[in-house]
Design a protein around this motif. Structure first.
Motif, mmCIF file in Angstrom:
data_model
loop_
_atom_site.group_PDB
_atom_site.id
_atom_site.type_symbol
_atom_site.label_atom_id
_atom_site.label_comp_id
_atom_site.label_asym_id
_atom_site.label_seq_id
_atom_site.Cartn_x
_atom_site.Cartn_y
_atom_site.Cartn_z
ATOM 1 N N THR A 286 0.834 -1.194 0.000
ATOM 2 C CA THR A 286 0.000 0.000 0.000
ATOM 3 C C THR A 286 0.872 1.249 0.000
ATOM 4 O O THR A 286 2.097 1.185 0.141
ATOM 5 N N VAL B 230 -10.249 -3.742 -5.806
ATOM 6 C CA VAL B 230 -9.770 -2.546 -5.108
ATOM 7 C C VAL B 230 -10.711 -2.195 -3.958
ATOM 8 O O VAL B 230 -10.270 -1.831 -2.850
ATOM 9 N N ARG B 231 -12.012 -2.321 -4.185
ATOM 10 C CA ARG B 231 -12.974 -1.987 -3.129
ATOM 11 C C ARG B 231 -12.783 -2.901 -1.913
ATOM 12 O O ARG B 231 -12.771 -2.440 -0.766
ATOM 13 N N GLN B 232 -12.604 -4.194 -2.160
ATOM 14 C CA GLN B 232 -12.440 -5.116 -1.044
ATOM 15 C C GLN B 232 -11.115 -4.892 -0.325
ATOM 16 O O GLN B 232 -11.034 -5.002 0.908
ATOM 17 N N CYS C 72 -9.576 -2.010 -0.042
ATOM 18 C CA CYS C 72 -9.748 -0.783 0.757
ATOM 19 C C CYS C 72 -10.538 -1.064 2.033
ATOM 20 O O CYS C 72 -10.229 -0.517 3.110
ATOM 21 N N PRO D 42 -12.988 4.210 -2.664
ATOM 22 C CA PRO D 42 -12.181 3.244 -3.426
ATOM 23 C C PRO D 42 -11.886 3.703 -4.848
ATOM 24 O O PRO D 42 -10.895 3.262 -5.444
ATOM 25 N N SER D 43 -12.724 4.578 -5.415
ATOM 26 C CA SER D 43 -12.498 5.057 -6.787
ATOM 27 C C SER D 43 -11.221 5.881 -6.911
ATOM 28 O O SER D 43 -10.746 6.139 -8.023
ATOM 29 N N TYR E 275 -8.386 4.848 -5.918
ATOM 30 C CA TYR E 275 -7.245 3.942 -5.877
ATOM 31 C C TYR E 275 -7.287 2.963 -7.049
ATOM 32 O O TYR E 275 -8.327 2.719 -7.665
#
Length: 759
Positions: A30, A50-52, A54, A63-64, A66
């Motif tokens: 990260t 990516v959402r999971q 985060c 999350p958007s 990243y």
């Protein structure tokens, strides 16, 4: 489903899953320096992964903001996610491209040297990504980048130009570049003091601007020939040769500097310069064509390319570019041959004719009937000088001037012929034009835009010099054979035979061998050989109408083979993933690629090569569903051949591949080369036919003009031409022929007083 467990050391243990042996584990780091080991469900989208991540890592912010990248900073997308999971790539959770685009556009406004250099270094890597580019362009980043190019120098300028070069790979976002920016790039290139790493991207930028011609804009307007295409305000297809050349004219030393870089020891710089010259030759418009070609010929770019042909250190890297240049010069030569001489209205043509006449030192005469005797003294048949060059055009005029200038004794030769009886004089000017026709036939200069030469032709690039040798040989054969006026065709056939012999295998013969064949060969030897040739040839094929017919059929045959090659690309094929030849010098052991087989197929829009790598060959369905990865055709600047080393053991399944040593490149290998990324793909074809289909098919797709790379394709074109020509000559089409539906038996004999003859 994506599962992750954060820990401080990078060697953490993965979170257990129900079937851990079926899902590979990826290390994910990260922004805060935390490294986790995650098992990522390959059926998920990147957005879900990516959402999971985060959520599991309790990353602040939406999350958007990243995205995921691998260690080489390649963006993880839905197209390559499965590949990254399968190869257990180390991933990084980073700012999303759109967020990076916004941040970098703002950072460009800071002119601190260290910060600016770092910002530009990141920009040149990310600018090719659509999401990044859209945000960067929308935030006014292009205008800031242009200002940086105006204000900086050295490595900072090199980074800025490379970023602009990469931006111009997109077909949007740089329509705001104006003539001032083009002139700035021209000045950078024309300066001998500019650094190599500055000149490389500047050269590519200028090449890209030349190719961004309105006539090449995608869509129906690109094919309109009746009116100028209508270009939308935001289209990047608003430049082209005319716009770029207008700025080039303001810097007189640009072309000279670019041509001088063909001798650079830096191969990439040499290659970029060659590509720029080829693009200018390919896209030169009618308005400035003559001016541009005159300047190119004055700077003797042909001589620079001939030197490259003999340079063993650069030849392999530049082979494709050199063949492109040959094809371009064939088009230039054909155009000169078809441009009419106009001595009355074109001062340049009149000046050349005056120069020829002055060098001859002859005097014109007034005959008793009031006619003027001038050009007939040089061997023309009439005094209508423009009509005398009707078949050879400007090419014939320039060749005659070159011949006159090269021979210091030309005036003596002219006076010698005039001292002979009229029937015995060698018509020098007519001979010059005939030699132009003979050389044009030898090098197939009768089909503009179609070149099937697969080898270097240094003697063709020295057309005028070869013309001078052949013309001198013609005059000598005329004298040694005691020829008269009616023997012109016979002597011309003699010269045609000698040209074939002297110019044979020109890619491996030296110039002094050509000179020896023309200067030392005796008449009797040439005549004896020609008589043997005539026993095998049909004199009809050398007639002008037949040669014109051959030219028409040649173009049709070339286009037919071109369409066939492209259809092969649309069908697709399996290849072996080769090891790049550069690995020969590596100390690392040669290893087989992770997946040795690759299937490639061209999409119906002719814009992308879709492919999949596999451990085994399998039936691939029609369409593109089975092919997740792709290569943009526009990014391919060169198709290099003989570049790939076969992986150990894989080629045992290939029965048609000639045996090679483990470290030797396969003769059936080819590489798709990008201007800045190097090789996009290294493949080995299963057989010579597939190799010819793909190397020539991809070459024929290129916007900057291509060439035929295989003897097989060239042979097909020639064979179809010869077959088509013979069919036309034999008139086997059946047109205008009445075929009876039956035969009438006629009346029976009246008596038996007859017999059947044995004959």
């Amino acid at each position: 489903m994506s599962e992750a467990a954060p820990t401080s050391p990078p060697t953490t243990t993965a979170v257990p899953v129900s079937k851990p042996g079926l899902v590979p584990t990826n290390n994910v780091s990260t922004i805060d320096g935390v490294t986790v080991r995650a098992r990522i469900d390959p059926t998920l989208t990147v957005v879900d992964v990516v959402r999971q991540l985060c959520v599991n890592l309790k990353i602040k912010g939406p999350p958007s903001d990243y995205a995921l990248r691998d260690e080489s900073e390649e963006l993880v997308t839905n197209d390559n996610l499965r590949k990254k999971i399968r190869t257990k790539a180390n991933l990084k959770l980073v700012n999303a491209p759109a967020r990076e685009g916004r941040d970098i556009a703002e950072k460009l406004t800071v002119r601190d040297a260290a910060t600016l250099r770092l910002t530009l270094f990141s920009l040149q890597r990310f600018i090719r990504e659509p999401e990044f580019a859209q945000e960067f362009i929308g935030r006014g980043g292009v205008a800031e980048l242009v200002d940086v190019i105006y204000e900086t120098h050295g490595n900072t300028l090199a980074y800025a130009l490379t970023a602009m070069q990469n931006l111009m790979e997109l077909d949007y976002g740089w329509a705001s570049l104006d003539e001032h920016f083009i002139l700035k790039v021209v000045k950078i290139l024309s300066s001998p003091q500019s650094l190599i790493n500055v000149c490389r991207p500047a050269t590519v930028i200028l090449k890209k601007l030349v190719e961004a011609d309105p006539v090449h804009a995608p869509g129906p307007q690109a094919s309109s020939s009746t009116a100028a295409p209508v270009i939308p305000p935001d289209s990047v297809y608003r430049y082209g040769f005319a716009v770029v050349f207008e700025q080039m004219r303001k810097e007189k030393g640009l072309l000279e500097t670019v041509i001088s870089r063909l001798g650079s020891a830096e191969t990439v710089m040499c290659q970029h310069s060659m590509m720029l010259i080829n693009s200018l030759l390919t896209h030169a418009n009618d308005l400035r064509w003559e001016e541009f070609i005159t300047e190119v010929e004055r700077l003797n770019v042909r001589r620079a390319v001939i030197r490259l042909m003999s340079s063993h250190t650069m030849m392999e890297d530049l082979q494709s570019c050199i063949l492109d240049f040959q094809a371009n010069m064939l088009r230039v030569t054909h155009r000169k041959k078809t441009m009419m001489v106009d001595s009355q209205n074109d001062p340049k043509h009149a000046a050349i004719l005056d120069q020829i006449w002055a060098t001859s030192r002859l005097e014109k005469e007034s005959l008793e009937n009031g006619d003027i005797l001038k050009w007939r003294k040089l061997g023309f048949e009439t005094e209508d000088i423009d009509a005398e060059f009707a078949d050879v055009g400007i090419l014939g005029l320039e060749c005659l001037r070159s011949f006159v200038q090269r021979d210091p004794d030309f005036s003596k030769v002219a006076f010698e012929q005039l001292s002979r009886p009229a029937e015995r004089r060698c018509p020098i000017a007519k001979v010059s034009n005939e030699v132009v026709e003979i050389l044009s036939d030898h090098w197939a200069i009768f089909a503009p835009g179609y070149s099937t030469s697969t080898t270097f032709q240094p003697f063709f690039l020295d057309f005028n010099k070869v013309h001078g040798l052949a013309t001198t040989f013609f005059i000598r054969m005329w004298g040694e054979s005691g020829a008269a006026r009616d023997d012109f065709t016979r002597v011309a056939a003699l010269i045609r035979s000698q040209v074939k012999v002297a110019l044979r295998s020109e890619n491996v013969r030296s110039w002094h061998e050509v000179e020896r064949d023309f200067l030392e060969c005796e008449y009797r030897a040439v005549r004896d050989r020609q008589m043997k040739e005539l026993e095998l040839e049909d004199d009809l094929l050398s007639k002008v109408p037949v040669r014109n017919l051959r030219a028409t059929i040649y173009k049709e045959s070339y286009e037919f083979v071109r369409q066939q090659r492209i259809r092969c690309l649309l069908q697709g094929a399996w290849f072996v993933n080769a090891l790049p030849q550069s690995s020969q010098g590596s100390r690392d052991p040669v290893r087989r690629p992770d997946r040795p087989w690759r299937f490639m197929r061209l999409d119906n829009g002719l814009k992308f090569l879709y492919y999949i790598d596999s451990n085994i060959k399998f039936p691939v369905r029609n369409g593109l569903e089975d092919l997740p990865d792709r290569i943009e055709v526009a990014a391919i600047s060169e198709i290099a051949t003989g570049t790939g080393i076969p992986p150990p053991g894989v080629l045992r399944d290939y029965t048609d591949v000639p045996p090679v040593t483990p470290q030797a490149p396969s003769p059936l290998s080819f590489s798709l080369i990008s201007v800045h990324e190097g090789s996009l793909a290294d493949q080995i074809a299963p057989d010579a036919s597939r190799w010819a289909d793909w190397t020539d098919g991809l070459n024929m797709l290129r916007r900057d003009g291509g060439h035929v790379a295989s003897k097989e394709t060239a042979g097909f074109v020639q064979a179809l031409t010869e077959i088509g020509l013979k069919i036309k000559l034999l008139d086997l089409s059946g047109e205008m022929v009445e075929i009876p539906s039956g035969l009438a038996a006629g009346p029976p004999p009246t008596n038996t007083d007859f017999f059947f003859s044995d004959l």
